[in-house]
Design a protein around this motif. Structure first.
Motif, PDB file in Angstrom:
ATOM      1  N   ARG A 267      22.087 -65.421 -59.706  1.00  0.00           N
ATOM      2  CA  ARG A 267      21.040 -64.589 -60.312  1.00  0.00           C
ATOM      3  C   ARG A 267      19.661 -64.935 -59.743  1.00  0.00           C
ATOM      4  N   ARG A 268      19.402 -66.256 -59.617  1.00  0.00           N
ATOM      5  CA  ARG A 268      18.073 -66.656 -59.131  1.00  0.00           C
ATOM      6  C   ARG A 268      17.880 -66.305 -57.660  1.00  0.00           C
ATOM      7  N   LEU A 269      18.959 -66.392 -56.888  1.00  0.00           N
ATOM      8  CA  LEU A 269      18.855 -65.963 -55.479  1.00  0.00           C
ATOM      9  C   LEU A 269      18.584 -64.459 -55.412  1.00  0.00           C
ATOM     10  N   GLN A 270      19.238 -63.725 -56.301  1.00  0.00           N
ATOM     11  CA  GLN A 270      19.032 -62.272 -56.360  1.00  0.00           C
ATOM     12  C   GLN A 270      17.573 -61.956 -56.697  1.00  0.00           C
ATOM     13  N   ASP A 271      17.011 -62.704 -57.655  1.00  0.00           N
ATOM     14  CA  ASP A 271      15.603 -62.506 -58.039  1.00  0.00           C
ATOM     15  C   ASP A 271      14.669 -62.734 -56.852  1.00  0.00           C
ATOM     16  N   GLU A 272      15.104 -63.604 -55.912  1.00  0.00           N
ATOM     17  CA  GLU A 272      14.272 -63.900 -54.745  1.00  0.00           C
ATOM     18  C   GLU A 272      14.660 -63.043 -53.539  1.00  0.00           C
ATOM     19  N   GLY A 273      15.455 -61.994 -53.808  1.00  0.00           N
ATOM     20  CA  GLY A 273      15.741 -61.002 -52.771  1.00  0.00           C
ATOM     21  C   GLY A 273      16.791 -61.419 -51.764  1.00  0.00           C
ATOM     22  N   THR A 274      17.689 -62.350 -52.162  1.00  0.00           N
ATOM     23  CA  THR A 274      18.727 -62.759 -51.220  1.00  0.00           C
ATOM     24  C   THR A 274      20.027 -62.992 -51.976  1.00  0.00           C
ATOM     25  N   SER A 275      21.029 -63.519 -51.289  1.00  0.00           N
ATOM     26  CA  SER A 275      22.310 -63.846 -51.910  1.00  0.00           C
ATOM     27  C   SER A 275      22.812 -65.116 -51.247  1.00  0.00           C
ATOM     28  N   PHE A 276      23.836 -65.708 -51.811  1.00  0.00           N
ATOM     29  CA  PHE A 276      24.364 -66.948 -51.237  1.00  0.00           C
ATOM     30  C   PHE A 276      24.848 -66.702 -49.810  1.00  0.00           C
ATOM     31  N   GLN A 277      25.569 -65.578 -49.624  1.00  0.00           N
ATOM     32  CA  GLN A 277      26.137 -65.290 -48.301  1.00  0.00           C
ATOM     33  C   GLN A 277      25.039 -65.079 -47.255  1.00  0.00           C
ATOM     34  N   ARG A 278      23.996 -64.354 -47.644  1.00  0.00           N
ATOM     35  CA  ARG A 278      22.911 -64.095 -46.693  1.00  0.00           C
ATOM     36  C   ARG A 278      22.165 -65.396 -46.363  1.00  0.00           C
ATOM     37  N   LEU A 279      21.969 -66.215 -47.383  1.00  0.00           N
ATOM     38  CA  LEU A 279      21.267 -67.491 -47.171  1.00  0.00           C
ATOM     39  C   LEU A 279      22.065 -68.394 -46.228  1.00  0.00           C
ATOM     40  N   LEU A 280      23.382 -68.425 -46.430  1.00  0.00           N
ATOM     41  CA  LEU A 280      24.259 -69.222 -45.557  1.00  0.00           C
ATOM     42  C   LEU A 280      24.165 -68.704 -44.114  1.00  0.00           C
ATOM     43  N   ASP A 281      24.219 -67.382 -43.977  1.00  0.00           N
ATOM     44  CA  ASP A 281      24.162 -66.761 -42.650  1.00  0.00           C
ATOM     45  C   ASP A 281      22.818 -67.056 -41.972  1.00  0.00           C
ATOM     46  N   ASP A 282      21.721 -66.888 -42.735  1.00  0.00           N
ATOM     47  CA  ASP A 282      20.372 -67.131 -42.190  1.00  0.00           C
ATOM     48  C   ASP A 282      20.197 -68.595 -41.774  1.00  0.00           C
ATOM     49  N   THR A 283      20.700 -69.505 -42.620  1.00  0.00           N
ATOM     50  CA  THR A 283      20.550 -70.940 -42.332  1.00  0.00           C
ATOM     51  C   THR A 283      21.310 -71.297 -41.056  1.00  0.00           C
ATOM     52  N   ARG A 284      22.517 -70.767 -40.943  1.00  0.00           N
ATOM     53  CA  ARG A 284      23.304 -71.022 -39.723  1.00  0.00           C
ATOM     54  C   ARG A 284      22.593 -70.468 -38.491  1.00  0.00           C
ATOM     55  N   ARG A 285      22.029 -69.282 -38.632  1.00  0.00           N
ATOM     56  CA  ARG A 285      21.367 -68.654 -37.484  1.00  0.00           C
ATOM     57  C   ARG A 285      20.182 -69.505 -37.005  1.00  0.00           C
ATOM     58  N   GLU A 286      19.369 -69.974 -37.967  1.00  0.00           N
ATOM     59  CA  GLU A 286      18.199 -70.799 -37.595  1.00  0.00           C
ATOM     60  C   GLU A 286      18.647 -72.104 -36.940  1.00  0.00           C
ATOM     61  N   LEU A 287      19.660 -72.752 -37.548  1.00  0.00           N
ATOM     62  CA  LEU A 287      20.128 -74.024 -36.995  1.00  0.00           C
ATOM     63  C   LEU A 287      20.746 -73.818 -35.609  1.00  0.00           C
ATOM     64  N   ALA A 288      21.428 -72.676 -35.413  1.00  0.00           N
ATOM     65  CA  ALA A 288      22.019 -72.387 -34.101  1.00  0.00           C
ATOM     66  C   ALA A 288      20.938 -72.378 -33.026  1.00  0.00           C
ATOM     67  N   GLU A 289      19.784 -71.741 -33.340  1.00  0.00           N
ATOM     68  CA  GLU A 289      18.657 -71.721 -32.383  1.00  0.00           C
ATOM     69  C   GLU A 289      18.219 -73.144 -32.042  1.00  0.00           C
ATOM     70  N   GLN A 290      18.089 -73.965 -33.082  1.00  0.00           N
ATOM     71  CA  GLN A 290      17.606 -75.339 -32.858  1.00  0.00           C
ATOM     72  C   GLN A 290      18.621 -76.162 -32.058  1.00  0.00           C
ATOM     73  N   TYR A 291      19.918 -76.031 -32.429  1.00  0.00           N
ATOM     74  CA  TYR A 291      20.938 -76.846 -31.755  1.00  0.00           C
ATOM     75  C   TYR A 291      21.099 -76.446 -30.293  1.00  0.00           C
TER      76      TYR A 291
END
Length: 333
Positions: A267-291
């Motif tokens: 619910r709180r992720l939804q209030d902040e305009g995201t979801s668990f799946q999207r957050l996981l995907d975004d985090t992986r994408r950012e880390l992929a760039e760094q790695y």
């Protein structure tokens, strides 16, 4: 909103730099659905992707890919929000740039800074991340030009870096870069960085004021705490970064780490305009760039660090994020 944001102070500096290059930013803001009046509100923030589109449009309209370097001409402490004043009251640039790194997210969440000693001096390293869109190189060039101009303005000295590093191909016209940086330039580098002489960094600042520095630290710390810690997406992202090398984290594991139920987390992720799946995907994408910017890591190691049990899933995800394979992305770096 869990999307990355940029402070209105920094956005205003960008707008002034673009308008100096003959770009009608008011019209672009209208086209992009951005609020031009919000530039005057010190508490307003703009989405990272909105700023990326602004850079892209400004380059198209001006025909000047080096327009970001105009940021060197609009130096004022307020562009760095409260951080600019904290930097000014520091004893030396070494101390000031350490503060800049600590409070960077107040200015813009799309950038990561680090500042470290080297054998010959100091290195200020910049990484720019996109949100849904890959970042504009002008954004990184503007940040580097501004950081150097700010150091020169603060010290009253014509500081010349030992070297300036850029990711990506060299531009067709090097003259604007040589004029702004007045230092050896290296393109196709692993990261963006300014390499400084130790003497330039350790010289006492004329604006140093210990009691003001402490006051600004308090303001900046309170702002950052209000801004970050209240956002469950920020806390969840930190947990994901920690758990990913052990495999793909489950929602219930992240919820437990944050001491909330799965339903509350969702619910709180939804209030902040995201979801668990999207957050996981975004985090992986950012880390992929760094790695991938770290040549010592193999593609297989990167896949496992991102929690992919099967490397082919990593390759598929990467192609979805960037439209190219991890190998092609690394070759470009």
């Amino acid at each position: 909103m869990s999307e990355r944001t940029t402070s209105s102070n920094w956005a205003l500096g960008i707008v002034q730099a673009l308008e100096m290059g003959g770009v009608d930013c008011r019209a672009i803001f209208r086209q992009l659905g951005l609020d031009y009046a919000a530039l005057e509100d010190p508490d307003a923030r703009f989405s990272q992707d909105g700023m990326t589109r602004l850079w892209q449009r400004a380059v198209e309209l001006s025909g000047n890919p080096a327009i970001g370097l105009n940021m060197a001409k609009v130096v004022r402490p307020a562009s760095f929000h409260v951080v600019g004043y904290a930097l000014m009251s520091s004893r030396t640039l070494t101390e000031g740039l350490a503060r800049l790194v600590r409070y960077q997210r107040i200015i813009a969440e799309g950038a990561d800074l680090s500042f470290r000693p080297t054998a010959k001096g100091y290195e200020l390293i910049l990484a720019i991340h996109g949100d849904r869109l890959p970042p504009a190189r002008q954004s990184a060039e503007a940040s580097m030009a501004y950081a150097l101009a700010f150091c020169r303005w603060l010290t009253g000295q014509p500081i010349r870096p030992q070297q300036v590093l850029f990711q990506g191909e060299p531009p067709a016209d090097l003259a604007p870069f040589q004029q702004v940086f007045q230092a050896p330039l290296k393109f196709n580098a692993g990261h963006y960085a300014l390499l400084f002489e130790r003497a330039d960094m350790d010289r006492p600042l004329p604006t140093a004021n210990e009691s003001l520095a402490q006051l600004h630290d308090r303001f900046a710390g309170e702002y950052l705490a209000r801004f970050s810690e209240s956002r469950v997406s920020h806390q969840a992202r930190q947990v994901l970064c920690r758990l990913l090398p052990q495999g793909e984290p489950k929602r219930e594991t992240v919820a437990q780490a944050l001491h909330v139920s799965q339903r509350t987390l969702q619910r709180r992720l939804q209030d902040e305009g995201t979801s668990f799946q999207r957050l996981l995907d975004d985090t992986r994408r950012e880390l992929a760039e760094q790695y991938l910017a770290q040549p010592n890591l193999t593609l297989l190691e990167v896949a496992y660090l991102l929690g992919f049990a099967d490397p082919s899933n990593f390759f598929r995800a990467f192609r979805r994020w960037f439209d190219i394979t991890p190998g092609e992305y690394r070759a470009r770096l």
